[in-house]
Motif scaffolding. Structure first.
Motif, PDB file in Angstrom:
ATOM      1  N   CYS A  82      -5.190  15.882  -8.987  1.00  0.00           N
ATOM      2  CA  CYS A  82      -4.244  15.666  -7.833  1.00  0.00           C
ATOM      3  C   CYS A  82      -4.232  14.497  -6.954  1.00  0.00           C
ATOM      4  CB  CYS A  82      -4.096  16.875  -6.806  1.00  0.00           C
ATOM      5  SG  CYS A  82      -3.310  18.423  -7.530  1.00  0.00           S
ATOM      6  N   THR A  90       2.992  14.839 -15.063  1.00  0.00           N
ATOM      7  CA  THR A  90       3.564  16.348 -14.766  1.00  0.00           C
ATOM      8  C   THR A  90       2.970  17.175 -15.995  1.00  0.00           C
ATOM      9  OG1 THR A  90       5.651  15.138 -13.972  1.00  0.00           O
ATOM     10  CG2 THR A  90       5.600  17.645 -14.735  1.00  0.00           C
ATOM     11  N   THR A 144      -0.552  17.863 -15.009  1.00  0.00           N
ATOM     12  CA  THR A 144      -0.768  19.073 -13.961  1.00  0.00           C
ATOM     13  C   THR A 144      -0.473  20.432 -14.204  1.00  0.00           C
ATOM     14  OG1 THR A 144      -0.080  16.725 -12.462  1.00  0.00           O
ATOM     15  CG2 THR A 144      -0.102  19.000 -11.238  1.00  0.00           C
ATOM     16  N   ALA A 145       0.544  20.325 -14.856  1.00  0.00           N
ATOM     17  CA  ALA A 145       1.037  21.490 -15.239  1.00  0.00           C
ATOM     18  C   ALA A 145       0.034  22.549 -16.263  1.00  0.00           C
ATOM     19  CB  ALA A 145       2.501  21.642 -16.294  1.00  0.00           C
ATOM     20  N   GLY A 162      -3.448  22.868 -14.209  1.00  0.00           N
ATOM     21  CA  GLY A 162      -3.162  23.944 -13.164  1.00  0.00           C
ATOM     22  C   GLY A 162      -2.956  25.280 -13.679  1.00  0.00           C
ATOM     23  N   ARG A 163      -2.321  25.490 -14.725  1.00  0.00           N
ATOM     24  CA  ARG A 163      -2.164  26.687 -15.468  1.00  0.00           C
ATOM     25  C   ARG A 163      -3.498  27.395 -15.956  1.00  0.00           C
ATOM     26  NH1 ARG A 163       1.657  27.865 -20.546  1.00  0.00           N
ATOM     27  NH2 ARG A 163       2.018  30.201 -20.498  1.00  0.00           N
ATOM     28  N   TRP A 174      -1.770  27.057  -7.453  1.00  0.00           N
ATOM     29  CA  TRP A 174      -0.151  27.214  -7.653  1.00  0.00           C
ATOM     30  C   TRP A 174       0.420  26.291  -6.351  1.00  0.00           C
ATOM     31  CZ3 TRP A 174       3.226  29.611 -10.444  1.00  0.00           C
ATOM     32  CH2 TRP A 174       4.631  29.672  -9.676  1.00  0.00           C
ATOM     33  N   LEU A 184       1.264  22.633  -7.471  1.00  0.00           N
ATOM     34  CA  LEU A 184       2.259  22.176  -8.650  1.00  0.00           C
ATOM     35  C   LEU A 184       3.251  21.871  -8.116  1.00  0.00           C
ATOM     36  CD1 LEU A 184       1.242  25.401 -10.759  1.00  0.00           C
ATOM     37  CD2 LEU A 184       0.464  23.180 -11.192  1.00  0.00           C
ATOM     38  N   HIS A 185       3.931  20.858  -9.032  1.00  0.00           N
ATOM     39  CA  HIS A 185       5.307  20.393  -8.774  1.00  0.00           C
ATOM     40  C   HIS A 185       6.244  21.631  -8.579  1.00  0.00           C
ATOM     41  CE1 HIS A 185       3.683  16.730 -10.918  1.00  0.00           C
ATOM     42  NE2 HIS A 185       4.054  16.290  -9.664  1.00  0.00           N
ATOM     43  N   THR A 241       7.730  22.592 -11.916  1.00  0.00           N
ATOM     44  CA  THR A 241       6.958  23.413 -12.675  1.00  0.00           C
ATOM     45  C   THR A 241       6.870  24.868 -12.291  1.00  0.00           C
ATOM     46  OG1 THR A 241       5.574  21.314 -13.010  1.00  0.00           O
ATOM     47  CG2 THR A 241       4.537  23.369 -13.412  1.00  0.00           C
ATOM     48  N   ARG A 242       6.688  25.015 -11.055  1.00  0.00           N
ATOM     49  CA  ARG A 242       6.658  26.409 -10.501  1.00  0.00           C
ATOM     50  C   ARG A 242       8.048  27.234 -10.801  1.00  0.00           C
ATOM     51  NH1 ARG A 242       4.448  24.319  -5.550  1.00  0.00           N
ATOM     52  NH2 ARG A 242       6.531  24.607  -4.613  1.00  0.00           N
ATOM     53  N   PHE A 287       5.750  29.810 -15.734  1.00  0.00           N
ATOM     54  CA  PHE A 287       4.815  29.716 -14.431  1.00  0.00           C
ATOM     55  C   PHE A 287       5.428  30.932 -13.557  1.00  0.00           C
ATOM     56  CE2 PHE A 287       3.547  25.729 -15.858  1.00  0.00           C
ATOM     57  CZ  PHE A 287       2.317  25.535 -15.409  1.00  0.00           C
TER      58      PHE A 287
END
Length: 652
Positions: free
Chosen positions: A541, A552, A555-556, A559-560, A579, A582-583, A586-587, A592
């Motif tokens: 980040c 993106t 990060t996704a 993050g997941r 969570w 995250l963008h 994305t959420r 997600f």
């Protein structure tokens, strides 16, 4: 009309496949087609040997393709059409060379199940796959990693002097070049397909090949066998009689309630063929020379999960389909040894077949005899053998006009080893940005550090590239790639040491931290894995430069994975913190929303879990055999019946 090969454009509702997942897939693939140990007992000796021969350790060097969604828009797709006066085959070179349509012109009959949409789903070994047509599955048990990837294509002179379409690529899981030649003789009702897989290396290689034909499910599937090997989730393999087993005629796809594979046990010496014929006795037949001994029927089943998968892969109102297949081995659980410096080659033929309906849908022996006789009338076995000999003499013919371009990985391998592969040129002009640092390593002995901050590119993991990485200057990015190659080789302790050395001097820390987190999780050190995941995500980040596709996707993906690692360590607060960073877009993705429900469940907020389900979502990258929706629903509701939209169960 003479046979022609031409470019065309087909417009379909398409959901884009999205960018590749930049995290190297270090864990072994979760394969729903792995038989349990009990199922292996009593197998024929050759089958047992091939079932255990060289299973995949990982998907490396291929990366996952899991960033697709469910939103489809009309999209023009470049196609290649090979056509004579009787057949028209439409090929998608940007999607593994898939034959999208095979039209018999005199009758106007489409011989395949032609999907009206192109909707990726999580069925390929590396993720994105779509249903319909004829696909060429090479690599390892499952749908090829080339399902949604471009292949090379060119015009070639056919054995009869006409035009032939050649497709070729470098299959990276097994590091093997292959070609598929589509030859449609003038005035022929049969499309001939010449296949060649070569092993240019100095050691044997495991080979997997299945040609997969989708056909409308309202057919009877016939093959010259009285027994089959039935495989069904989760891991059961047993021999069953054909056509009737467990009280139903399984050669009619709608008569199976649950998903299953039926591998027909075609006797040695019998002609190789499989057909799918409708109520009037019309349909598709596929036959081949003798090398591909396997023939298979796959059914989704009429249960709620099977019907849901059928809907998931197309659009409402579209009829269901089944798959008939032809492969090198008796079952898809096997891999076949290809010795160093040798090749496999054979010819397949696809075309229309009409037989007496009363016989086709009567006694099994009579149905097979009638189908066999009509095939002999339409295309004698001797004609297939002669076509193979004629094609093989042209297999080394150099391509003419280039019609489509695949990846640059084959060109890199040819440069490295100076392979001679007549007929399938991997030209240096196909090298791109992903191959550039590896080309630099090959030429200078050093892997270049990046000029700008970006997620790392793909890693090459074969022994030759690993040796070059081991002798290259020990820079952080070199240590990262070396660790990935060592991990793939099974040298996990050395991989961890490489990543730790790289971490000491790395400016970009998150790729190394993530690899170390996976290593910790695999060894059962869940708390340390969670710490490293949290640190890796924080570093990403801080490092990411923009909201472009590459960052993106990184990060996704991280993050997941980090949320999963933190929940495994029972740290829902930390998972929530990831969570929140995250963008927003994305959420909002369906996959997600499932992650959100999992976090809510870990927090103990059952009402919020139910609210996520009630609001509705579609987790686009659900995998075959995976049941996360049903498991979470059952846990959150105390066992209420799962709603049909979330029911993807393929077993009782």
């Amino acid at each position: 009309m003479k046979t022609t090969v031409r470019r065309d454009v087909l417009t379909l509702p398409v959901a884009p496949t999205g960018p590749e997942n930049p995290l190297p897939p270090l864990r072994p693939p979760g394969d729903p087609h792995t038989p349990d140990e009990r199922a292996k007992n009593g197998l024929p000796r050759d089958m047992a040997r091939q079932v255990g021969y060289e299973p995949l350790r990982s998907l490396l060097p291929v990366r996952l393709l899991d960033g697709y969604g469910r939103k489809r828009t009309d999209t023009p797709l470049g196609t290649l059409v090979i056509e004579n006066g009787r057949l028209r085959a439409t090929v998608l070179p940007g999607y593994g060379g898939r034959v999208h349509s095979l039209l018999h012109k005199p009758t106007g009959r489409e011989l395949l199940y032609r999907n009206p949409v192109l909707q990726p789903a999580g069925f390929a070994l590396n993720g994105a796959w779509f249903s319909g047509g004829i696909e060429w599955n090479i690599g390892a048990t499952g749908h090829t990693t080339l399902s949604c990837a471009p292949v090379h294509a060119a015009r070639v002179t056919a054995p009869d002097g006409g035009e032939m379409l050649r497709l070729w690529e470098w299959e990276r899981l097994r590091d093997l070049p292959f070609q598929v030649d589509l030859w449609l003789p003038e005035d022929s009702d049969f499309l001939h397909v010449g296949v060649r897989i070569r092993n240019p290396h100095e050691k044997p290689a495991p080979v997997y090949w299945w040609s997969n034909m989708a056909v409308p499910e309202e057919r009877r599937v016939l093959a010259p066998a009285d027994e089959a090997w039935r495989f069904a989730h989760p891991g059961g393999l047993r021999r069953v009689p054909v056509p009737v087993s467990d009280g139903a005629d399984r050669t009619y796809p709608p008569r199976s309630e649950y998903s299953a594979d039926y591998f027909f046990d075609v006797p040695d010496g019998a002609r190789r063929w499989i057909a799918a014929l409708d109520e009037d006795g019309h349909g598709l037949v596929q036959t081949s020379t003798d090398l591909p001994r396997g023939r298979k029927l796959f059914v989704w089943g009429t249960g709620s999960g099977g019907r849901r998968w059928q809907e998931w892969l197309t659009e409402p109102g579209t009829g269901g389909y089944a798959e008939i297949q032809s492969g090198l081995a008796r079952t898809q659980l096997e891999h076949v040894r290809l010795d160093a410096g040798t090749e496999f080659s054979w010819l397949e033929s696809y075309g229309p077949l009409s037989a007496r309906a009363d016989l086709v849908h009567g006694d099994w022996a009579d149905a097979c005899a009638e189908t066999r006789a009509r095939l002999a009338d339409a295309l004698p076995g001797e004609a297939v053998d002669a076509a193979y000999v004629a094609w093989l003499a042209r297999a080394d013919t150099e391509p003419g006009e280039v019609l489509a371009v695949g990846s640059g990985w084959g060109a890199l391998e040819v440069l490295r080893a100076e392979y001679k592969l007549p007929g399938t040129p991997f030209d240096e002009s196909t090298l791109g940005t992903e191959q550039a640092p590896w080309l630099e390593l090959l030429r200078s002995g050093a892997f270049p550090e990046p000029c700008e901050v970006a997620p790392p590119g793909p890693t090459l993991v074969s022994r030759n590239w690993r040796d070059m990485l081991e002798t290259a200057p020990a820079r952080p990015l070199t240590e990262y790639h070396l660790g990935v190659a060592q991990w793939h080789e099974g040298d996990r302790a050395q991989a961890v040491r490489s990543w730790e050395r790289g971490l000491e001097r790395a400016l970009s820390r998150w790729p190394l931290l993530r690899c170390l987190a996976v290593a910790d999780a695999v060894e059962g050190h869940l708390e340390r894995a969670a710490d490293r995941y949290a640190e890796a995500f924080d570093d990403l980040c801080q490092e990411r430069r923009d909201d472009g596709a590459a960052w993106t996707a990184a990060t996704a993906a991280l993050g997941r994975e980090a949320i999963s690692g933190l929940l495994a360590a029972d740290r829902p607060e930390a998972a929530r913190a990831v969570w929140d960073r995250l963008h927003e877009t994305t959420r909002a993705e369906g996959r997600f929303r499932l992650v959100e429900a999992q976090i809510r469940y870990a927090e103990g907020d059952i009402a919020a879990v139910r609210a996520v389900f009630d609001e509705g979502f579609e987790a686009a990258d659900l995998r075959e055999g995976a049941e996360p929706l049903g498991d979470l629903w059952a846990a959150a509701t105390g066992g209420e019946e799962i709603p049909a939209r979330y029911d993807f169960r393929l077993r009782p």
